[in-house]
Scaffold this motif. Sequence first.
Motif, PDB file in Angstrom:
ATOM      1  N   UNK A  95       1.023  -1.572   0.182  1.00 11.41           N
ATOM      2  CA  UNK A  95       0.322   0.071  -0.225  1.00 11.41           C
ATOM      3  C   UNK A  95       1.160   1.603  -0.163  1.00 11.41           C
ATOM      4  N   UNK A  96       1.811   1.252   0.820  1.00 10.74           N
ATOM      5  CA  UNK A  96       2.851   2.634   0.876  1.00 10.74           C
ATOM      6  C   UNK A  96       3.316   2.960  -0.801  1.00 10.74           C
ATOM      7  N   UNK A  97       4.140   1.624  -0.909  1.00  9.13           N
ATOM      8  CA  UNK A  97       3.845   1.419  -2.372  1.00  9.13           C
ATOM      9  C   UNK A  97       3.363   2.518  -3.500  1.00  9.13           C
ATOM     10  N   UNK A  98       2.285   1.463  -3.142  1.00 13.28           N
ATOM     11  CA  UNK A  98       1.362   2.353  -3.753  1.00 13.28           C
ATOM     12  C   UNK A  98       1.151   3.607  -3.849  1.00 13.28           C
ATOM     13  N   UNK A  99       0.744   3.817  -2.717  1.00 14.85           N
ATOM     14  CA  UNK A  99       1.014   5.938  -2.854  1.00 14.85           C
ATOM     15  C   UNK A  99       1.826   6.731  -2.787  1.00 14.85           C
ATOM     16  N   UNK A 100       3.282   6.064  -2.473  1.00 15.41           N
ATOM     17  CA  UNK A 100       4.735   6.794  -2.808  1.00 15.41           C
ATOM     18  C   UNK A 100       4.467   6.534  -4.962  1.00 15.41           C
ATOM     19  N   UNK A 101       4.545   5.991  -5.972  1.00 15.52           N
ATOM     20  CA  UNK A 101       3.930   5.598  -6.776  1.00 15.52           C
ATOM     21  C   UNK A 101       3.031   6.699  -7.537  1.00 15.52           C
ATOM     22  N   UNK A 102       2.332   6.418  -6.457  1.00 14.36           N
ATOM     23  CA  UNK A 102       0.889   7.826  -6.887  1.00 14.36           C
ATOM     24  C   UNK A 102       1.473   9.130  -6.636  1.00 14.36           C
ATOM     25  N   UNK A 103       1.914   9.374  -5.506  1.00 11.80           N
ATOM     26  CA  UNK A 103       3.076  10.726  -5.658  1.00 11.80           C
ATOM     27  C   UNK A 103       3.543  10.943  -6.537  1.00 11.80           C
ATOM     28  N   UNK A 104       4.826  10.038  -6.842  1.00  9.69           N
ATOM     29  CA  UNK A 104       5.564  10.151  -7.608  1.00  9.69           C
ATOM     30  C   UNK A 104       5.079  10.300  -9.560  1.00  9.69           C
ATOM     31  N   UNK A 105       3.903  10.173  -9.150  1.00 14.86           N
ATOM     32  CA  UNK A 105       3.676  10.483 -10.900  1.00 14.86           C
ATOM     33  C   UNK A 105       2.825  11.803 -10.938  1.00 14.86           C
ATOM     34  N   UNK A 106       2.543  12.171  -9.541  1.00 10.47           N
ATOM     35  CA  UNK A 106       2.059  13.325  -9.502  1.00 10.47           C
ATOM     36  C   UNK A 106       3.153  14.457  -9.448  1.00 10.47           C
ATOM     37  N   UNK A 107       3.999  14.396  -8.711  1.00 11.83           N
ATOM     38  CA  UNK A 107       5.083  15.037  -8.995  1.00 11.83           C
ATOM     39  C   UNK A 107       5.839  15.164 -10.332  1.00 11.83           C
ATOM     40  N   UNK A 108       5.536  14.092 -10.935  1.00  9.87           N
ATOM     41  CA  UNK A 108       6.410  14.319 -12.702  1.00  9.87           C
ATOM     42  C   UNK A 108       5.256  14.771 -13.267  1.00  9.87           C
ATOM     43  N   UNK A 109       3.882  15.235 -13.308  1.00 11.24           N
ATOM     44  CA  UNK A 109       3.011  15.700 -14.378  1.00 11.24           C
ATOM     45  C   UNK A 109       3.236  16.776 -13.778  1.00 11.24           C
ATOM     46  N   UNK A 110       3.557  17.122 -12.176  1.00 12.65           N
ATOM     47  CA  UNK A 110       4.224  18.585 -11.634  1.00 12.65           C
ATOM     48  C   UNK A 110       5.113  19.514 -12.600  1.00 12.65           C
ATOM     49  N   UNK A 111       5.592  18.428 -12.459  1.00 19.27           N
ATOM     50  CA  UNK A 111       7.449  19.089 -13.049  1.00 19.27           C
ATOM     51  C   UNK A 111       6.927  19.293 -14.308  1.00 19.27           C
ATOM     52  N   UNK A 112       6.516  18.694 -15.168  1.00 18.14           N
ATOM     53  CA  UNK A 112       6.473  18.174 -16.718  1.00 18.14           C
ATOM     54  C   UNK A 112       5.648  19.781 -16.527  1.00 18.14           C
ATOM     55  N   UNK A 113       4.480  20.409 -16.159  1.00 19.87           N
ATOM     56  CA  UNK A 113       3.506  21.544 -16.362  1.00 19.87           C
ATOM     57  C   UNK A 113       5.230  22.893 -16.563  1.00 19.87           C
ATOM     58  N   UNK A 114       5.539  22.518 -14.340  1.00 20.41           N
ATOM     59  CA  UNK A 114       6.322  23.785 -14.400  1.00 20.41           C
ATOM     60  C   UNK A 114       7.750  24.065 -15.470  1.00 20.41           C
ATOM     61  N   UNK A 115       7.903  22.939 -16.358  1.00 17.50           N
ATOM     62  CA  UNK A 115       8.668  22.672 -17.540  1.00 17.50           C
ATOM     63  C   UNK A 115       8.260  24.094 -18.612  1.00 17.50           C
ATOM     64  N   UNK A 116       6.580  23.318 -18.753  1.00 16.02           N
ATOM     65  CA  UNK A 116       6.005  24.028 -19.992  1.00 16.02           C
ATOM     66  C   UNK A 116       5.916  25.836 -19.618  1.00 16.02           C
ATOM     67  N   UNK A 117       5.918  25.932 -18.456  1.00 15.23           N
ATOM     68  CA  UNK A 117       5.640  27.054 -18.088  1.00 15.23           C
ATOM     69  C   UNK A 117       6.770  27.371 -18.718  1.00 15.23           C
ATOM     70  N   UNK A 118       7.633  27.230 -17.812  1.00 18.78           N
ATOM     71  CA  UNK A 118       8.809  28.009 -17.841  1.00 18.78           C
ATOM     72  C   UNK A 118       9.791  28.003 -20.047  1.00 18.78           C
ATOM     73  N   UNK A 119       9.414  27.192 -20.682  1.00 17.69           N
ATOM     74  CA  UNK A 119       9.477  27.340 -21.906  1.00 17.69           C
ATOM     75  C   UNK A 119       8.596  27.985 -22.586  1.00 17.69           C
ATOM     76  N   UNK A 120       7.495  28.059 -21.710  1.00 17.24           N
ATOM     77  CA  UNK A 120       6.899  29.711 -22.539  1.00 17.24           C
ATOM     78  C   UNK A 120       7.299  30.654 -22.383  1.00 17.24           C
ATOM     79  N   UNK A 121       7.569  30.976 -20.991  1.00 13.32           N
ATOM     80  CA  UNK A 121       8.411  32.690 -20.629  1.00 13.32           C
ATOM     81  C   UNK A 121       9.773  32.544 -21.584  1.00 13.32           C
ATOM     82  N   UNK A 122      10.643  31.946 -22.162  1.00 11.97           N
ATOM     83  CA  UNK A 122      10.989  32.309 -23.263  1.00 11.97           C
ATOM     84  C   UNK A 122      11.398  33.852 -23.889  1.00 11.97           C
ATOM     85  N   UNK A 123      11.851  34.871 -24.089  1.00 14.43           N
ATOM     86  CA  UNK A 123      11.777  35.456 -24.645  1.00 14.43           C
ATOM     87  C   UNK A 123      12.167  35.238 -26.153  1.00 14.43           C
TER      88      UNK A 123
END
Length: 151
Positions: A95-123
């Motif tokens: 159960x803990x592995x499943x929770x951590x895996x879910x949290x990791x997936x969420x963090x990866x999605x958040x990181x990709x979204x943040x990366x896309x925001x950074x790239x969109x902000x380029x001059x």
Amino acid sequence: MDGRRRNPYQLTDESPVYVISVAAQLSGLHPQTLRQYDRLGLVSPDRTAGRGRRYSARDIELLRTVQQLSQDEGINLAGIKRIIELENQVAALQQRVAELSSALDGAAVAMQQREAQVHASYRRDLVPYQDVQQTGALVVWRPKPKRPAGE
């Protein structure tokens, strides 16, 4: 829980509803055997306010498992208790592995979204830097001769 409110009257596998006589009948064991298993910590049913035992469907399944391990496999009760503890530990870790895996997936999605925001902000008016390969060529710069003033 999954965020939804559970109906307090809804029965689940963990609902403690069976008195000891019914649990004994459903598990095929004597009530005294159930008391002994409770004393040993093999199967610990919930208790009512008056200290009466109440067994759940999961408890009854566990009673059957204990009986099968004892009778068919020849495992002593101390060994069965250890097996149950290890199975519970494995379930908790899964159960803990499943929770951590879910949290990791969420963090990866958040990181990709943040990366896309950074790239969109380029001059867009900047030219991307490209590394120029070094050569052995020598370039000499000579300024144009100055024209005399007045020409």
